[in-house]
Design an enzyme around this catalytic site. Sequence first.
Site, PDB file in Angstrom:
ATOM      1  N   ARG A 170      -0.022   4.670  -1.229  1.00 30.49           N
ATOM      2  CA  ARG A 170      -0.830   3.969  -2.223  1.00 30.49           C
ATOM      3  C   ARG A 170      -1.643   4.984  -3.018  1.00 30.49           C
ATOM      4  O   ARG A 170      -1.903   6.098  -2.547  1.00 30.49           O
ATOM      5  CB  ARG A 170      -1.766   2.972  -1.547  1.00 30.49           C
ATOM      6  CG  ARG A 170      -1.057   1.859  -0.773  1.00 30.49           C
ATOM      7  CD  ARG A 170      -2.084   0.930  -0.147  1.00 30.49           C
ATOM      8  NE  ARG A 170      -1.463  -0.161   0.582  1.00 30.49           N
ATOM      9  CZ  ARG A 170      -1.146  -0.126   1.883  1.00 30.49           C
ATOM     10  NH1 ARG A 170      -1.439   0.958   2.599  1.00 30.49           N
ATOM     11  NH2 ARG A 170      -0.587  -1.159   2.473  1.00 30.49           N
TER      12      ARG A 170
ATOM     13  N   LYS B  66      -4.830   0.774   4.249  1.00 29.25           N
ATOM     14  CA  LYS B  66      -5.553  -0.497   4.287  1.00 29.25           C
ATOM     15  C   LYS B  66      -5.895  -0.861   5.724  1.00 29.25           C
ATOM     16  O   LYS B  66      -5.121  -0.621   6.642  1.00 29.25           O
ATOM     17  CB  LYS B  66      -4.691  -1.600   3.668  1.00 29.25           C
ATOM     18  CG  LYS B  66      -4.782  -1.681   2.155  1.00 29.25           C
ATOM     19  CD  LYS B  66      -4.086  -2.919   1.641  1.00 29.25           C
ATOM     20  CE  LYS B  66      -4.264  -3.076   0.146  1.00 29.25           C
ATOM     21  NZ  LYS B  66      -3.594  -4.290  -0.361  1.00 29.25           N
TER      22      LYS B  66
ATOM     23  N   HIS C 145       1.873   2.581  -8.507  1.00 28.18           N
ATOM     24  CA  HIS C 145       2.394   1.598  -7.560  1.00 28.18           C
ATOM     25  C   HIS C 145       3.901   1.399  -7.741  1.00 28.18           C
ATOM     26  O   HIS C 145       4.598   1.043  -6.784  1.00 28.18           O
ATOM     27  CB  HIS C 145       1.657   0.270  -7.706  1.00 28.18           C
ATOM     28  CG  HIS C 145       1.548  -0.500  -6.424  1.00 28.18           C
ATOM     29  ND1 HIS C 145       0.781  -0.079  -5.367  1.00 28.18           N
ATOM     30  CD2 HIS C 145       2.154  -1.652  -6.012  1.00 28.18           C
ATOM     31  CE1 HIS C 145       0.891  -0.938  -4.366  1.00 28.18           C
ATOM     32  NE2 HIS C 145       1.713  -1.891  -4.730  1.00 28.18           N
TER      33      HIS C 145
ATOM     34  N   ARG D 195       5.546   3.770  -5.601  1.00 32.69           N
ATOM     35  CA  ARG D 195       5.547   3.276  -4.216  1.00 32.69           C
ATOM     36  C   ARG D 195       6.717   2.310  -4.018  1.00 32.69           C
ATOM     37  O   ARG D 195       7.446   2.391  -3.009  1.00 32.69           O
ATOM     38  CB  ARG D 195       4.215   2.588  -3.934  1.00 32.69           C
ATOM     39  CG  ARG D 195       4.097   1.904  -2.572  1.00 32.69           C
ATOM     40  CD  ARG D 195       2.665   1.416  -2.381  1.00 32.69           C
ATOM     41  NE  ARG D 195       2.522   0.483  -1.285  1.00 32.69           N
ATOM     42  CZ  ARG D 195       2.380   0.843  -0.013  1.00 32.69           C
ATOM     43  NH1 ARG D 195       2.403   2.115   0.318  1.00 32.69           N
ATOM     44  NH2 ARG D 195       2.226  -0.068   0.926  1.00 32.69           N
TER      45      ARG D 195
ATOM     46  N   HIS E   2       2.509  -1.665   5.646  1.00 31.96           N
ATOM     47  CA  HIS E   2       2.333  -3.085   5.363  1.00 31.96           C
ATOM     48  C   HIS E   2       1.754  -3.796   6.577  1.00 31.96           C
ATOM     49  O   HIS E   2       2.108  -3.497   7.723  1.00 31.96           O
ATOM     50  CB  HIS E   2       3.668  -3.728   4.991  1.00 31.96           C
ATOM     51  CG  HIS E   2       4.118  -3.395   3.598  1.00 31.96           C
ATOM     52  ND1 HIS E   2       5.404  -3.590   3.156  1.00 31.96           N
ATOM     53  CD2 HIS E   2       3.436  -2.886   2.537  1.00 31.96           C
ATOM     54  CE1 HIS E   2       5.508  -3.215   1.901  1.00 31.96           C
ATOM     55  NE2 HIS E   2       4.324  -2.787   1.503  1.00 31.96           N
TER      56      HIS E   2
ATOM     57  N   TYR F 270      11.233  -6.625  -1.402  1.00 29.15           N
ATOM     58  CA  TYR F 270      12.179  -5.620  -1.885  1.00 29.15           C
ATOM     59  C   TYR F 270      13.618  -6.099  -1.756  1.00 29.15           C
ATOM     60  O   TYR F 270      14.486  -5.695  -2.532  1.00 29.15           O
ATOM     61  CB  TYR F 270      11.984  -4.303  -1.133  1.00 29.15           C
ATOM     62  CG  TYR F 270      10.615  -3.707  -1.343  1.00 29.15           C
ATOM     63  CD1 TYR F 270      10.229  -3.250  -2.600  1.00 29.15           C
ATOM     64  CD2 TYR F 270       9.698  -3.626  -0.307  1.00 29.15           C
ATOM     65  CE1 TYR F 270       8.969  -2.715  -2.809  1.00 29.15           C
ATOM     66  CE2 TYR F 270       8.434  -3.090  -0.504  1.00 29.15           C
ATOM     67  CZ  TYR F 270       8.081  -2.635  -1.755  1.00 29.15           C
ATOM     68  OH  TYR F 270       6.827  -2.126  -1.969  1.00 29.15           O
TER      69      TYR F 270
END
Length: 333
Positions: A162, A187, A259, A262, A285, A294
């Site tokens: 990220r 995150k 992004h 990414r 994730h 995806y």
Amino acid sequence: MTPGCNIATLIERYFTDRLMRQRNVSANTIASYRDTFRLLFTFAQARLGKPPSALSLDDLDGSFISAFLADLEAKRSASVSTRNLRLTAIRSFFRFVSFEEPAHSALIQRVLAIPNKRHDKRQVQFLTRSEIEAILAVPDRLTWLGRRDHALLLLAAQTGLRLSELIGLDRDDIHLEAGAHVRCVGKGRKERCTPLASHARGVLHAWLREPARRGASALFPNVHGSRLSADSVQALLAKHVRVAAKRCPSLASKRVSPHVLRHSAAMELLQAGVDCSVIALWLGHESIETTQTYLHAHLALKEAALAKLKPYVRGKPTRFRPPDRLLAFLEAL
């Protein structure tokens, strides 16, 4: 107006006590919520003619918050996702206020009842291998800035970090011995290690041999030795994409952001046959359901699945033939 209903006092307690001391949220969350209230107070100044220090809780009722969200979309061209993100910060504040000022429960409930706006979910955007290579070829590696930009963009495209993780990297976070990898905190303050390909390892090895600008600890500092901002990375990427589009025309029709790099890293893994659960761990994730997006964007996988299906065979129409007992009965009539 009682002092307890003054917004300035509530905002101060919300950030210092609730977010920082009690919940210990990340710096990125603090920055996002701060920006939300900056926009909210700017809107209040224009709409109500009151500075933030003079605002009371009664000023921020449901109709005012709804008008603020509408203004974000109309005048600032904010996307629905951004609008919903701002509403999340406002809800968090009003949930805190519900315990601090229970006398205003009716007003608070009306604000908390404002729903998220639904919106179309687009397929993720990603770059092809040739498009990524065209971008990486642009930075002039005879200069310090060019070598920095090339190393930064290569690391972003290969690891799928990220933007906040990328600019938060220090030189000590790169490990180039056996099992070369980059260590970052993503995150939810989850630490993870992402392997480095041999080419990325070589580029980073050369980059780390260069003297740090003014003793900077950041892996990718600016010319003054300070850590790059998110806007700086977006600007340098946009600059290189504009040049790369002259050699690779397909880039001209794409909106390329950090992004998107990414997403491109995830699609490279998917095309290589890597399982979605591994890609989820790779990208950090929270849930594998996030990684499923995806699959929807990968047309080649859908075409491969279609190729495995047996085609419909167009045969000759068959005539109805009654059973022999029925024919004998009809002949006897």
